[in-house]
Every structure is written in structure tokens, then in C-alpha cells.
Design a protein around this motif. Structure first.
Motif, PDB file in Angstrom:
ATOM      1  N   THR A 514     -37.126 -22.806  20.258  1.00  0.00           N
ATOM      2  CA  THR A 514     -36.081 -23.626  20.890  1.00  0.00           C
ATOM      3  C   THR A 514     -35.554 -22.892  22.125  1.00  0.00           C
ATOM      4  O   THR A 514     -35.786 -21.692  22.305  1.00  0.00           O
ATOM      5  N   LEU A 515     -34.844 -23.652  22.927  1.00  0.00           N
ATOM      6  CA  LEU A 515     -34.433 -23.198  24.256  1.00  0.00           C
ATOM      7  C   LEU A 515     -33.837 -21.780  24.264  1.00  0.00           C
ATOM      8  O   LEU A 515     -32.879 -21.500  23.562  1.00  0.00           O
ATOM      9  N   ASP A 516     -34.430 -20.928  25.096  1.00  0.00           N
ATOM     10  CA  ASP A 516     -33.982 -19.537  25.184  1.00  0.00           C
ATOM     11  C   ASP A 516     -33.544 -19.262  26.625  1.00  0.00           C
ATOM     12  O   ASP A 516     -34.218 -18.544  27.364  1.00  0.00           O
ATOM     13  N   ILE A 517     -32.443 -19.879  27.019  1.00  0.00           N
ATOM     14  CA  ILE A 517     -31.990 -19.680  28.401  1.00  0.00           C
ATOM     15  C   ILE A 517     -30.857 -18.661  28.440  1.00  0.00           C
ATOM     16  O   ILE A 517     -30.378 -18.206  27.415  1.00  0.00           O
ATOM     17  N   GLY A 518     -30.455 -18.344  29.667  1.00  0.00           N
ATOM     18  CA  GLY A 518     -29.413 -17.330  29.839  1.00  0.00           C
ATOM     19  C   GLY A 518     -30.064 -16.006  30.177  1.00  0.00           C
ATOM     20  O   GLY A 518     -31.291 -15.934  30.326  1.00  0.00           O
ATOM     21  N   SER A 519     -29.277 -14.959  30.312  1.00  0.00           N
ATOM     22  CA  SER A 519     -29.757 -13.656  30.765  1.00  0.00           C
ATOM     23  C   SER A 519     -30.439 -13.827  32.116  1.00  0.00           C
ATOM     24  O   SER A 519     -29.820 -14.320  33.035  1.00  0.00           O
ATOM     25  N   ASP A 520     -31.741 -13.490  32.233  1.00  0.00           N
ATOM     26  CA  ASP A 520     -32.381 -13.705  33.545  1.00  0.00           C
ATOM     27  C   ASP A 520     -33.074 -15.062  33.637  1.00  0.00           C
ATOM     28  O   ASP A 520     -33.720 -15.363  34.632  1.00  0.00           O
ATOM     29  N   LYS A 521     -32.924 -15.889  32.582  1.00  0.00           N
ATOM     30  CA  LYS A 521     -33.523 -17.232  32.651  1.00  0.00           C
ATOM     31  C   LYS A 521     -32.410 -18.242  32.923  1.00  0.00           C
ATOM     32  O   LYS A 521     -31.881 -18.863  32.011  1.00  0.00           O
ATOM     33  N   ILE A 522     -32.046 -18.334  34.170  1.00  0.00           N
ATOM     34  CA  ILE A 522     -30.915 -19.166  34.574  1.00  0.00           C
ATOM     35  C   ILE A 522     -31.430 -20.524  35.036  1.00  0.00           C
ATOM     36  O   ILE A 522     -32.300 -20.597  35.894  1.00  0.00           O
ATOM     37  N   LEU A 523     -30.895 -21.577  34.441  1.00  0.00           N
ATOM     38  CA  LEU A 523     -31.249 -22.911  34.929  1.00  0.00           C
ATOM     39  C   LEU A 523     -30.261 -23.255  36.036  1.00  0.00           C
ATOM     40  O   LEU A 523     -29.059 -23.271  35.796  1.00  0.00           O
ATOM     41  N   PRO A 524     -30.761 -23.531  37.242  1.00  0.00           N
ATOM     42  CA  PRO A 524     -29.824 -23.723  38.351  1.00  0.00           C
ATOM     43  C   PRO A 524     -28.861 -24.877  38.137  1.00  0.00           C
ATOM     44  O   PRO A 524     -27.768 -24.900  38.691  1.00  0.00           O
ATOM     45  N   TYR A 525     -29.264 -25.854  37.307  1.00  0.00           N
ATOM     46  CA  TYR A 525     -28.419 -27.031  37.153  1.00  0.00           C
ATOM     47  C   TYR A 525     -27.530 -26.951  35.914  1.00  0.00           C
ATOM     48  O   TYR A 525     -26.796 -27.866  35.596  1.00  0.00           O
ATOM     49  N   PHE A 526     -27.590 -25.844  35.190  1.00  0.00           N
ATOM     50  CA  PHE A 526     -26.805 -25.739  33.964  1.00  0.00           C
ATOM     51  C   PHE A 526     -25.645 -24.774  34.184  1.00  0.00           C
ATOM     52  O   PHE A 526     -25.759 -23.845  34.966  1.00  0.00           O
ATOM     53  N   GLU A 527     -24.538 -25.018  33.483  1.00  0.00           N
ATOM     54  CA  GLU A 527     -23.362 -24.170  33.674  1.00  0.00           C
ATOM     55  C   GLU A 527     -23.736 -22.695  33.550  1.00  0.00           C
ATOM     56  O   GLU A 527     -24.294 -22.267  32.548  1.00  0.00           O
ATOM     57  N   ASN A 528     -23.455 -21.955  34.610  1.00  0.00           N
ATOM     58  CA  ASN A 528     -23.772 -20.533  34.572  1.00  0.00           C
ATOM     59  C   ASN A 528     -22.502 -19.715  34.601  1.00  0.00           C
ATOM     60  O   ASN A 528     -21.702 -19.826  35.508  1.00  0.00           O
ATOM     61  N   LYS A 529     -22.381 -18.884  33.594  1.00  0.00           N
ATOM     62  CA  LYS A 529     -21.186 -18.048  33.556  1.00  0.00           C
ATOM     63  C   LYS A 529     -21.539 -16.728  34.227  1.00  0.00           C
ATOM     64  O   LYS A 529     -22.630 -16.209  34.019  1.00  0.00           O
TER      65      LYS A 529
END
Ligand code: PEP
Ligand code: MG
Length: 756
Positions: A514-529
Motif C-alpha cells: 500500500t501507498l508508501d509516500i512521504g520522506s523523499d517520496k513527495i507527491l507534488p499534489y498532496f499535502e506536504n508538511k
């Protein structure tokens, strides 16, 4: 009333005057003059417009120094002769803090450093702004006056706009070939660290983060129209999201705030003022965002910080619509492009036309960071560790990359180019040594079958197996298709992605993570903290359990795509058993839902967990009770085990995953799984590297999942290893006190004919 009218009239006249001056700047930038001539004119015009006695531009040079590059009012002899370190003097302070600064009396300011060669003795007041393009500091623009003086907000604003103009003009200077400079830098050979082996010759393209086609525009109306259209698009996107049946209350609140922002008159006015002043819509957004960021980031209130992220996210969404044309233009690359970057994220890489990228040259990079993993699966060689590379290479420089021996040649001589023919030949022969194993079973010398699987996620991964046989996909990184999308793929899109994968591999098993985003896998269109430690931050299962709709939609898509066949789902970055249970519950709810709707269910569902966080090492019994299989993500596990950021090139090779401590941790996991009779595989990059894979076989692992590019070399290791002998040898060294068993393992493998 009369007074107000009069002051409004004066303000209007002042604005008109600023715009006339900016008009002159715009003409000037387009003129056929050298950069130095342009800078001299810009400093003169700025000083004249702001009625200051001096205006100076310091340029950032390699080695973190500021060089006095152009001046009006200071002694011209100090140009190219005066240097400041970052943080030194008032200009250095502006470079360090990346914020405007003004001082009414420099002589009473503790940070002031007097540079006699500039003859600035009689200048008292000072104001300066940084010249930045995205996160690249290009220089500092300052003005000085004899009298003690406080600059007005409009005057600082004017300097900021000139800084934007300079940033566009100078960024091009830093990356575009100006003939004279290129020939002076012929035949350079630099040492490099090989991250992904291979060879390539091509033309340099220096990666710029979120670049604009242009910063200035003379067509205000067109810019305003563009901006309105982009805002409408974002509003449409958000309104559609608000209509989704499964939207959570929290998500809806965030989106409603975004809508409020897009309709906020104050914000719109600021952007419009910047467009009026001559900036393009995207540059205007950036300018306003910079100002808001500067103001808000000083506040400690977490609520305000959150709003800042919302602003940044919203500005990013609008800019992406404005930049649609530009994104394509960055794909207009030469056929053989060598991409040069300070560092690069996987999403940024996937934005390029990958067929044209023959190699990547980085200032900072490590072997297990995601961009490198993606590049490897695409067969793109990568070198790193070359300081100041983005400022010392110009677009279109010829580069020869030797990612086998660790060299980078800038504008190589004919002899070097000739020699590359021989190097290409040797490399080809080296690769060919694995071909005889292509159709042989994945069996060790002493007859143990090793399940050989690939890690996939990109369309190219499956075709990149070069016809080497494999058992299945041991790790399907579902975030990779999300990274190449422009917005979160919806249910229908996801079903289609997963169905395509299943169809492509036929009867082979696929483990969907399942989705493993965050850290260095940043989705440009998703809320990035913006986090201090994103690798240990809000990422992966932590995000999808907080934003359940994302996980639920994904699980639903997987269930539908896997209808009628075996479905394998695995959860990433699990840290506690509760997290795993929560994720499993969501899966069961989705299965129930599908059953109630009388949809076709998968014939069976296997649930697995990744082990990437050391906390699980001490709850292995409880963990293995909950799952049908385990997969070890050694990239993250090693990162947390050794407390070394896997993307940080300074420390990435400080500790070795072939240390007795780490090998014992892996063994502990394997033993726990064997006790429960569940499969345990390794899907981190360790399984893709010959010597590491040999160590895994010696530990007793029989399931490996690797980068498709490694199938040949790992098959060769398997076919030439005698597990019993290797196990006996390793067992005797697991309690050694050494930091690494690499040398020992290497000599044992070589002595025993293992093809490492
Ligand atoms: C790992 O951490 O080892 C892993 C396989 O996951 P990723 O590399 O995608 O973080
Ligand atoms: Mg991981």
C-alpha cells in the motif's frame, strides 16, 4: 478628505513611476548586452530610482562565497576583488538568513564589516534583499545611502521585484553555455562515487527546481487571465473532491479552507500588484508566497504553521496549472541527455522524458535513496559526490560518465572519447557473463530453490527484466504510479493500474504494497508538511491511517483488480502491532463491503507486513501471528537500525549492513517466521547486490525480491553458492566484534567461486 485624496494621488504617481522604471529593466534584460553590462545598468537604474548613493550586487560563487559582481557608487576596482563569506557583513547576513535587511546606521551595527577597497566610508544606511530562485541562492542586491535613512515598505518591495528579475536573468547565466566560459573549462576529469554502474556520453542538462519559462511579462492582461484560469481549475478540482462520498470531515475542512484562500481578496490583490509590476503570474505567486512564508515562519503558533503549509500547497497547485506548458518544455531534451542536479527526488526524475536521460550526475546522492532505486530499475547510470557540479557545468557541455570506475569528464578530449569505446566494450562483456544463467533454474549449487522476485512500480520495470525468468513481483511499490500522476489517482484509475500489472505478469504472484509516500517520496499534489526529519516523520502507513480515505480507496481498488485471483497485500512502515491491526481491519471492512455488493472477490487474500522499523524486532511473535508473510525492507530497516539517514551522502557508507549486528537482526526475523511457517523475504536493495545477496543466502533466506536490473547478477550468485558451506562460514563470524564482515565474506565468496 483633501489630504487622503492627495496622498492617494501621490501613491498612484509613485506606482506609475516604479512601473516605468520596471519597463526599462524589462527592455534592458532583453537587450543584446553581456551579463556584466546588464548588471552595471541594473545597479545604476536601481540606485537612481531609489535615490541611493550606491547599489551593489554580490553573486554566489562555488565554495559558499559572495563575490562583488557589479556596483554603482562603490569603487569599481573592487568588482571581482571583494569577497564575503556567508554570514559575513550585512550582505553575508542577508545571504545567510535569506531575508531582506535594513540598517539605518551601519556603523553602529555589530554585523557590519568594512571593506576598504570599496571606499564605502561615507555611506550610512543600508538595505538589501536576497536573490533566490526557488531554493537556490543566487546573490544579494543592496543599496546604500549617505544619510541615515529608513527605507519604506514600497522601496523594499521594489528591491524584491528587481531581485526576481535578476534571479531569472542570472539563473540562465549559471546554466547556459556562453561559449567563452565553456572553452576555458575543457577536458576536466573529476572523481565521482558510483551509485549505479554504467557508462554514458551526452549533453548536460542542469536540473532546476520548479523553473519558470520567464519571470517578466509585458502582457499584464494575459498574465491575469492565465492566473484566473489556473485558480478556476484548482477550485474545480477541490469542489469535485468535496463531492466525493467518502470524504472525511477533516479533509473537507482543509479543502474548504483552500477555497477560502482562492477567493481571498487580500491575497489576490498582492499577486495582482506583482503582475502589474511586470512579473509573470507564476513569478508573482512565488513572490507573494516568499513574503508570506517569511512572515509566517517566524511565528511559533502551530495553527499558523499549518496554514502556511496550506498556502504552500495551494500555491503549488496553482503554479502547476500555470506551468503545464513549462513542464513539457523541460522534456524537450537532447536525445542523449546527462541530467545534472544538486540532488533529485524520484518525482522530479519521473517528470523527465526518461528515454532521453542516459546518466545522472549528482552533487549529493546515496545508494538507497528512492531516486537511485528508480534510476537503477530504468538502467540509468548514476554518479554522485561531485561538489558544486550544478554551478560548474553549463547546459550543453559534453559529459562522459564512467559510473564503473568513478569518473566524470567535462568536455572530454578526443582521446578520452576514443577510450570510451573500449570501456563500453568491456562493460558489455562484463554484463554478458550473466547470460548463460538466463534460462537455468534459480537453484543453489547444493540444490536449494530460491524464489527470485522483482521489485516493480514503473511500467518499464516488467519489460526491464531482459527476459530473465523470475517468480513474481515481491514488492510492487504502488506509490510509483502515483508519482507520475498529476493528481491522486481515483478508484477507477487505480483499478486500471493494478489490473494492468496483474495482466502483464500472468499467473505470477504480485505483492502489492500500500501507498508508501512521504520522506523523499513527495507527491507534488498532496499535502506536504515541512518536517525536520521527514524519514522519521509523517510518512507511509502513518499518512494512510490518518487519511483513511486514501487507504480505503486503494484497498477497494486492489480488491476489485484482484477479483477471481489470489491477492497479496502488504503494509509498509509498520511500527506497532496496533497499526497493522488497524490496516487489516480496513481491509476486512472493504472485503465485507464488496461481498455485500455481491461483487466478485479475490479467490484468496494474503496479508503481509514489511519490517522496516526496529521496534518490530522485539515483538516478532505477536507480529507473525497477524500475517501470512513478511518482507524485510532493509533500506529503511538499516536506516533506523544504525540511525543513518539513507538519503544523506555524508554518512551513508559509515555503517555496513554486512555487520554482525544487522545480520543477526535479519536472522532473528527469519527464525521467527520459520517458527510460524510463513514466508520471509528480503525486498530492500540488499537483495539486489551480489555480496549482500550471498550473505542473505548464507543466513538461510530463500525468498529475494530485487531491482529488475539485478536479476542476472543475483541469479549468478545463487547458481554459484553452496548454502551449507556459506552458512557454516557465516555462523562462525556472527559473534565477531568487527563493524563489518564485508572483507571476510568477499574473500570466502571469491575463494569458493561465487560470482559476486
Ligand atoms: C525498504 O525500505 O527496504 C523498502 C523496500 O522500501 P522503500 O525502499 O520503498 O522505502
Ligand atoms: Mg521502505
Amino acid at each position: 478628505m483633501g489630504v487622503i485624496k492627495h496622498s492617494l494621488k501621490r501613491k498612484k504617481e509613485k506606482n506609475q513611476k516604479s512601473q516605468d522604471v520596471l519597463g526599462e529593466f524589462k527592455k534592458l534584460v532583453k537587450q543584446n548586452l553581456s551579463t556584466e553590462e546588464k548588471l552595471n545598468l541594473i545597479t545604476k537604474l536601481t540606485a537612481q530610482h531609489l535615490k541611493t548613493d550606491a547599489c551593489t550586487f554580490y553573486m554566489m560563487r562555488p565554495g559558499e562565497v559572495l563575490e562583488l559582481y557589479a556596483t554603482y557608487g562603490l569603487d569599481k576596482k573592487s568588482v571581482h576583488e571583494t569577497f564575503l563569506r556567508i554570514g559575513e557583513g550585512l550582505n553575508g547576513e542577508v545571504a545567510l538568513r535569506r531575508k531582506p535587511l535594513q540598517v539605518e546606521n551601519v556603523w553602529s551595527h555589530s554585523g557590519f564589516v568594512y571593506k576598504p577597497e570599496t571606499k564605502e566610508l561615507n555611506l550610512n544606511s543600508f538595505a538589501a534583499v536576497p536573490v533566490i530562485h526557488q531554493d537556490i541562492l543566487i546573490g544579494v542586491l543592496s543599496v546604500q545611502k549617505k544619510e541615515q535613512y529608513r527605507f519604506s515598505e514600497e522601496e523594499i518591495d521594489f528591491l524584491l521585484i528587481i531581485a526576481m528579475i535578476l534571479s531569472g536573468m542570472l539563473l540562465n547565466l549559471l546554466t547556459h553555455n556562453e561559449g567563452k566560459v565553456a572553452s576555458a573549462r575543457r577536458h576536466k576529469k573529476l572523481d565521482a562515487v558510483c551509485l549505479i554502474s554504467g557508462l554514458a556520453i551526452g549533453k548536460a542538462y542542469v536540473h532546476k527546481r520548479m523553473q519558470f519559462d520567464s519571470i517578466l511579462s509585458s502582457d499584464k492582461l494575459a498574465e491575469q487571465k492565465k492566473l484566473i484560469a489556473a485558480i478556476r481549475k484548482v477550485e474545480e478540482e477541490i469542489s469535485q473532491k468535496l463531492l466525493l462520498p467518502d470524504i472525511t470531515h477533516e479533509q473537507a475542512e482543509i479543502f474548504k479552507t483552500y477555497l477560502m484562500f482562492t477567493r481571498d481578496k487580500g491575497w489576490a490583490k498582492k499577486i495582482n500588484n506583482a503582475i502589474e509590476a511586470g512579473l509573470t503570474a507564476e513569478a508573482a505567486i512565488q513572490k507573494v508566497l516568499n513574503e508570506i512564508t517569511e512572515r509566517m515562519s517566524m511565528m511559533s503558533d502551530p495553527y499558523i504553521k499549518e496554514r502556511l503549509h496550506d498556502f504552500q500547497d495551494l500555491a503549488g497547485r496553482i503554479t502547476r496549472h500555470l506551468n503545464k506548458k513549462q513542464v513539457k518544455s523541460s522534456k524537450r531534451l537532447a536525445k542523449n541527455t546527462i541530467l545534472v542536479a544538486k540532488n533529485l527526488g524520484p518525482v522530479e526524475l519521473l517528470d523527465y522524458d526518461l528515454n532521453k536521460i542516459k546518466a545522472i550526475v549528482l552533487e549529493e546522492g546515496s545508494q538507497t535513496m528512492h531516486m537511485t532505486i528508480v534510476a537503477k530499475s530504468l538502467g540509468i547510470p548514476v554518479v554522485s559526490g561531485i561538489k558544486d557540479i550544478t554551478t560548474s557545468i553549463l547546459n550543453d557541455d559534453v559529459l562522459a560518465v564512467d559510473a564503473v570506475n568513478g569518473f566524470l569528464y567535462i568536455n572530454p578530449s578526443d582521446e578520452v572519447l576514443d577510450d570510451f569505446d573500449a570501456r563500453f566494450e568491456t562493460y558489455k562483456q562484463h554484463q554478458a557473463q550473466y547470460l548463460p544463467f538466463k534460462n537455468q533454474p534459480s537453484e543453489t549449487k547444493d540444490g536449494t530453490y530460491i524464489s527470485l522476485n522483482i521489485n516493480a512500480g514503473l511500467a518499464a520495470d516488467i519489460s526491464n527484466t531482459k527476459n530473465f525468468s523470475y517468480d513474481g513481483i515481491g514488492l510492487y511499490r504502488t506509490e510509483l504510479p502515483f508519482m507520475s500522476a498529476t493528481s491522486l489517482p481515483d478508484l477507477k484509475e487505480q483499478i486500471s493500474i493494478y489490473k494492468t500489472v496483474l495482466k502483464e505478469v500472468g499467473n505470477k504472484k504480485v505483492i502489492f504494497r500500500t501507498l508508501d509516500i512521504g520522506s523523499d517520496k513527495i507527491l507534488p499534489y498532496f499535502e506536504n508538511k515541512k518536517e525536520e526529519n521527514p524519514a522519521m516523520g509523517w510518512r507511509s502507513i502513518r499518512i494512510t491511517l490518518d487519511r483513511r480515505i486514501i487507504l480505503k480507496t486503494q484497498l477497494r481498488a486492489l480488491i476489485k483488480a484482484g477479483a477471481g485471483r489470489e491477492l497479496n497485500i502488504m503494509f509498509p512502515m509498520i511500527t506497532t502491532i496496533d497499526e497493522l491491526k488497524e490496516a487489516k481491519n480496513l481491509l476486512h471492512t472493504e472485503l465485507e463491503r464488496e461481498k455485500e455488493k455481491e461483487g466478485l472477490l479475490p479467490s484468496s487474500v494474503q496479508i503481509g507486513t514489511m519490517i522496516e522499523v526496529p521496534s518490530l524486532l522485539f515483538q516478532l511473535d505477536e507480529l507473525t501471528n497477524e500475517v501470512d508473510f513478511v518482507s524485510i525492507g532493509t533500506n529503511d530497516l538499516a536506516q533506523f537500525f544504525f540511525a543513518t539517514d539513507r538519503s544523506n551522502p555524508i554518512i551513508w557508507d559509515k555503517y555496513d549492513s554486512l555487520s554482525p549486528a544487522f545480520l543477526k537482526a535479519l536472522q532473528k526475523i527469519l527464525t521467527a517466521c520459520q517458527k510460524k511457517g510463513i514466508p520471509c523475504s528480503v525486498c530492500g536493495e540488499m537483495a539486489s547486490r551480489p555480496l549482500e545477496a550471498f550473505a542473505l543466502l548464507a543466513l538461510g533466506f530463500t525468498h529475494l525480491s530485487m531491482n529488475p536490473a539485478s536479476l542476472g547478477s543475483i541469479k549468478a550468485v545463487i547458481r554459484t553458492t553452496n548454502i551449507q558451506e556459506a552458512n557454516h562460514f557465516l555462523k562462525n563470524h556472527l559473534n565477531d566484534s568487527d563493524a563489518s564482515l564485508r572483507t571476510l565474506l568477499k574473500s570466502f565468496a571469491t575463494d569458493h567461486g561465487v560470482l559476486i
